[in-house]
Motif scaffolding. Sequence first.
Motif, mmCIF file in Angstrom:
data_model
loop_
_atom_site.group_PDB
_atom_site.id
_atom_site.type_symbol
_atom_site.label_atom_id
_atom_site.label_comp_id
_atom_site.label_asym_id
_atom_site.label_seq_id
_atom_site.Cartn_x
_atom_site.Cartn_y
_atom_site.Cartn_z
ATOM 1 N N ALA A 126 2.581 61.496 41.346
ATOM 2 C CA ALA A 126 3.955 61.016 41.523
ATOM 3 C C ALA A 126 4.887 62.151 41.918
ATOM 4 O O ALA A 126 5.735 62.005 42.803
ATOM 5 N N ALA A 127 4.706 63.311 41.271
ATOM 6 C CA ALA A 127 5.551 64.462 41.600
ATOM 7 C C ALA A 127 5.296 64.926 43.031
ATOM 8 O O ALA A 127 6.227 65.347 43.738
ATOM 9 N N LEU A 128 4.037 64.851 43.481
ATOM 10 C CA LEU A 128 3.703 65.242 44.843
ATOM 11 C C LEU A 128 4.378 64.330 45.860
ATOM 12 O O LEU A 128 4.903 64.787 46.880
ATOM 13 N N VAL A 129 4.362 63.001 45.568
ATOM 14 C CA VAL A 129 5.012 62.055 46.472
ATOM 15 C C VAL A 129 6.513 62.305 46.526
ATOM 16 O O VAL A 129 7.134 62.314 47.599
ATOM 17 N N VAL A 130 7.128 62.528 45.363
ATOM 18 C CA VAL A 130 8.566 62.797 45.314
ATOM 19 C C VAL A 130 8.901 64.055 46.115
ATOM 20 O O VAL A 130 9.862 64.096 46.897
ATOM 21 N N TRP A 131 8.096 65.069 45.925
ATOM 22 C CA TRP A 131 8.324 66.330 46.643
ATOM 23 C C TRP A 131 8.210 66.134 48.154
ATOM 24 O O TRP A 131 9.052 66.599 48.925
ATOM 25 N N THR A 132 7.179 65.398 48.603
ATOM 26 C CA THR A 132 6.959 65.182 50.026
ATOM 27 C C THR A 132 8.089 64.370 50.643
ATOM 28 O O THR A 132 8.647 64.736 51.694
ATOM 29 N N VAL A 133 8.444 63.274 50.009
ATOM 30 C CA VAL A 133 9.507 62.407 50.541
ATOM 31 C C VAL A 133 10.837 63.157 50.573
ATOM 32 O O VAL A 133 11.605 63.090 51.543
ATOM 33 N N ASP A 134 11.113 63.908 49.500
ATOM 34 C CA ASP A 134 12.361 64.652 49.438
ATOM 35 C C ASP A 134 12.445 65.665 50.582
ATOM 36 O O ASP A 134 13.485 65.824 51.229
ATOM 37 N N ALA A 135 11.349 66.366 50.832
ATOM 38 C CA ALA A 135 11.340 67.372 51.905
ATOM 39 C C ALA A 135 11.556 66.714 53.255
ATOM 40 O O ALA A 135 12.320 67.217 54.098
ATOM 41 N N ILE A 136 10.892 65.558 53.490
ATOM 42 C CA ILE A 136 11.047 64.859 54.764
ATOM 43 C C ILE A 136 12.480 64.374 54.946
ATOM 44 O O ILE A 136 13.083 64.515 56.026
ATOM 45 N N MET A 137 13.052 63.798 53.889
ATOM 46 C CA MET A 137 14.417 63.295 53.988
ATOM 47 C C MET A 137 15.412 64.422 54.244
ATOM 48 O O MET A 137 16.348 64.273 55.039
ATOM 49 N N PHE A 138 15.211 65.548 53.571
ATOM 50 C CA PHE A 138 16.075 66.702 53.848
ATOM 51 C C PHE A 138 15.965 67.110 55.316
ATOM 52 O O PHE A 138 16.964 67.418 55.978
ATOM 53 N N GLY A 139 14.747 67.120 55.854
ATOM 54 C CA GLY A 139 14.555 67.478 57.249
ATOM 55 C C GLY A 139 15.254 66.524 58.195
ATOM 56 O O GLY A 139 15.874 66.942 59.173
ATOM 57 N N LEU A 140 15.198 65.223 57.901
ATOM 58 C CA LEU A 140 15.858 64.230 58.742
ATOM 59 C C LEU A 140 17.375 64.358 58.695
ATOM 60 O O LEU A 140 18.068 64.031 59.665
ATOM 61 N N VAL A 141 17.898 64.827 57.585
ATOM 62 C CA VAL A 141 19.343 65.040 57.473
ATOM 63 C C VAL A 141 19.773 66.268 58.273
ATOM 64 O O VAL A 141 20.784 66.267 58.978
ATOM 65 N N TYR A 142 18.980 67.329 58.174
ATOM 66 C CA TYR A 142 19.383 68.595 58.772
ATOM 67 C C TYR A 142 19.123 68.659 60.271
ATOM 68 O O TYR A 142 19.779 69.434 60.983
ATOM 69 N N ALA A 143 18.180 67.890 60.785
ATOM 70 C CA ALA A 143 17.868 67.949 62.215
ATOM 71 C C ALA A 143 19.071 67.581 63.085
ATOM 72 O O ALA A 143 19.444 68.353 63.995
ATOM 73 N N PRO A 144 19.737 66.433 62.866
ATOM 74 C CA PRO A 144 20.908 66.139 63.710
ATOM 75 C C PRO A 144 22.070 67.089 63.461
ATOM 76 O O PRO A 144 22.862 67.346 64.369
ATOM 77 N N ALA A 145 22.181 67.626 62.240
ATOM 78 C CA ALA A 145 23.259 68.574 61.961
ATOM 79 C C ALA A 145 23.067 69.846 62.792
ATOM 80 O O ALA A 145 24.019 70.379 63.372
#
Length: 749
Positions: A575-594
């Motif tokens: 569960a912690a691995l999934v949370v870590w992976t999703v969190d990293a991807i979401m952060f990347g999607l936020v920062y890419a257009p910025a």
Amino acid sequence: MTEQFGALLLEFRRQAGLTQDELAARSEIAVRTIRRFETGAHTNPQVGTVRRLAAALDLSTSDQARLLATAGKFGQRADDPATVDSPQDGRPARQLTANEHELLEAANELADVVRARWQQEEVRRRIHDPGPLPVRWRSAGAELTDGDAPTDLGGALDQIVSCYRRVPSGRLVVLGQAGAGKSMLAVRLVLDLLDPSTAAGAVPVVIGISSWHPAKTSFHEWLATQLIRHYPGLAKPSRSGSTLAARLIESGRILPVLDGFDEIADGLHQPALAALNQITLPLVLTSRPDEYRDAVDATRVLRGAAAIELADLTVADLADYLPRTARKAASDVVTKWDPVLRGLADQPDSPLAAALTTPLMVGLARVIYSDTADRDPAELLATERFPTVESISDHLLTSFVHTAYRRQPLDRTVGLDERWSVEQATRWLRFLATHLTRRRTTDFAWWESGTALGRGPRTLVIALFTGVTATLVDWLVEGAASAFGVRVGTSPWFVSGLLIGFLAAVLMVVSYRLMVGRGVPPPLYLRISVRGGGWRPSATTRTRLRHGVLCGLVFGVCLGTAHNLLALVTSPSAAALVVWTVDAIMFGLVYAPAGALVFWIISMIEAPVDLASAGRPADLIRANRRVLVGPALVLVPLFAGFIVATAEVLAALDAGRPFGLELDWTPPLVIAAGLVSAISGGAGYVLGMTPWGQWLVFARIWLPLTGRLPWAVVAFLEDACLRGVLRQSGPYYQFRHARLQAHLAAGHA
């Protein structure tokens, strides 16, 4: 007549109550051109230009006729169409097109900048104090001259323009040994060709040819790049789309004066000469005789070119020049040079006589002995101490640096810096000389100061600075939040800062390798303008958009990794691995257009600098700093605000629901992430991806920290130019002569 025209134009402008800027706006003529008219610097105003000025000033018919008459356009009516100067053969004059008018304005501005730059350099080199050395030349011989070129071109320094104009092709090769005065002659040719009383034809521009690699870059492409590097305003797009530099070359308005053919890398002399033979552009080429002769033997002589070779100075030349540089003795007749001159007259074949046959060595001897009261040139006559030409040359080169940095009573009065001792200055100059010699160049480009280190160490230093910056920023943000009782994230602030700094350093290593590679970021010949460079996406803009998306994505993934990595390490689970992976991807999607947004805005508000701007290295350094610092004050808050807003939108939309997760993005976490990423990310980009950042890291911090350069490096370089040890050539610093560089590098080794 030109001065009368300028005075009358000034009178009419003042009567109309207009400033120069307002008259420029009304007439659509550059304000610099109007300023040159009024000061008498512009020598040949076109009929069409005078007519536009008269219309903008709303002059009466009689006043328009007066203005045309004072401009030297007698017999021209005020209602004549805008024309170029009438040909001498009586053909009717032709109307100037918009493209021609643009190029004419650019060429006139370039001529003014070139003239001012080399006039200042002549003053720094003290060429006219007390007067120029008698540089003479003779024809180099039939084997080095093309069959269609004249072979009787002997002359002296003040005859160089008439000599050049005798060559039908406009192609001249100037040969001479090291220190013989080739560069001095080239500068004199440029200034005489730009003399307001005789100026005509293309604008002569001195360019060092040593950086040209004919197998990789065509001559025209290389020349355009060098023109932009030396005169940044020529990077401006012309009406036809290409840069002003390229259009000026294509239209034949540039006369390249190519200095240092012998300094081209080994093995490239023959390809370079062969490439020059494929073009018909008029040019001037300087070289040592042996390198040029070898290239000619392997290919053929430069097509259409005449060749001249500089002659050695004679004892009579020295007797006329050196006494005028020194103070008279008590008798008011004898100078300290008289014993030396008598010795040279008695032994004209001595090593000293052979050493003093070049302007370089005579100039060094003048600085060492004439400009100091306690040095006696008679020591040069000691054959036991100076048995060879080489020993005398080494003595003069060594003593020159020591003399240049000796404390004098009037140092502060004439603007010299007194912070550095002879020993310190010598050590730093030797480092610079060794650095340039290893790079096989004579040009010290300030943006390449990091190349004093290898690629690997350079990357690690940049990563270290980036990591430390990110760590300090995170500690500052989280520490400030803790002071107000707000907790950011689940990790301790000290550990979180170290982790973010480490990841930022790793990211910089990867980014630097991918985006910069083996080279260094080139200087930015840009300024920030509300008009910018236009809103149409260019190839550069699209490239920056891709870099912005990539950098933002990777940076966001790293930040998201840091957010939950500690929790994953302390409590590993699926569960912690999934949370870590999703969190990293979401952060990347936020920062890419910025990231894309910031890079896009920067490309939109950049515009080429003015032609006369950033002509000196120090000016270009300041211009590059302004290009970065100004937008940073706006873009960092914009970037942070975009991150916070986007993250809040995703949290409100419950973007983690498709993965069965709830995003743990509390407002303090989002705000802290935005601030840390904006500040540290911006700092990392500046330090690692920009020329000014490289200069700051290496020239202003790392190299002074390791003792290889002074802390006030710009002041030191500018002071060295005032002392005559260094000189400026566009954006570069160079040693006074390549022989001085080689001597200092040998001493460092």
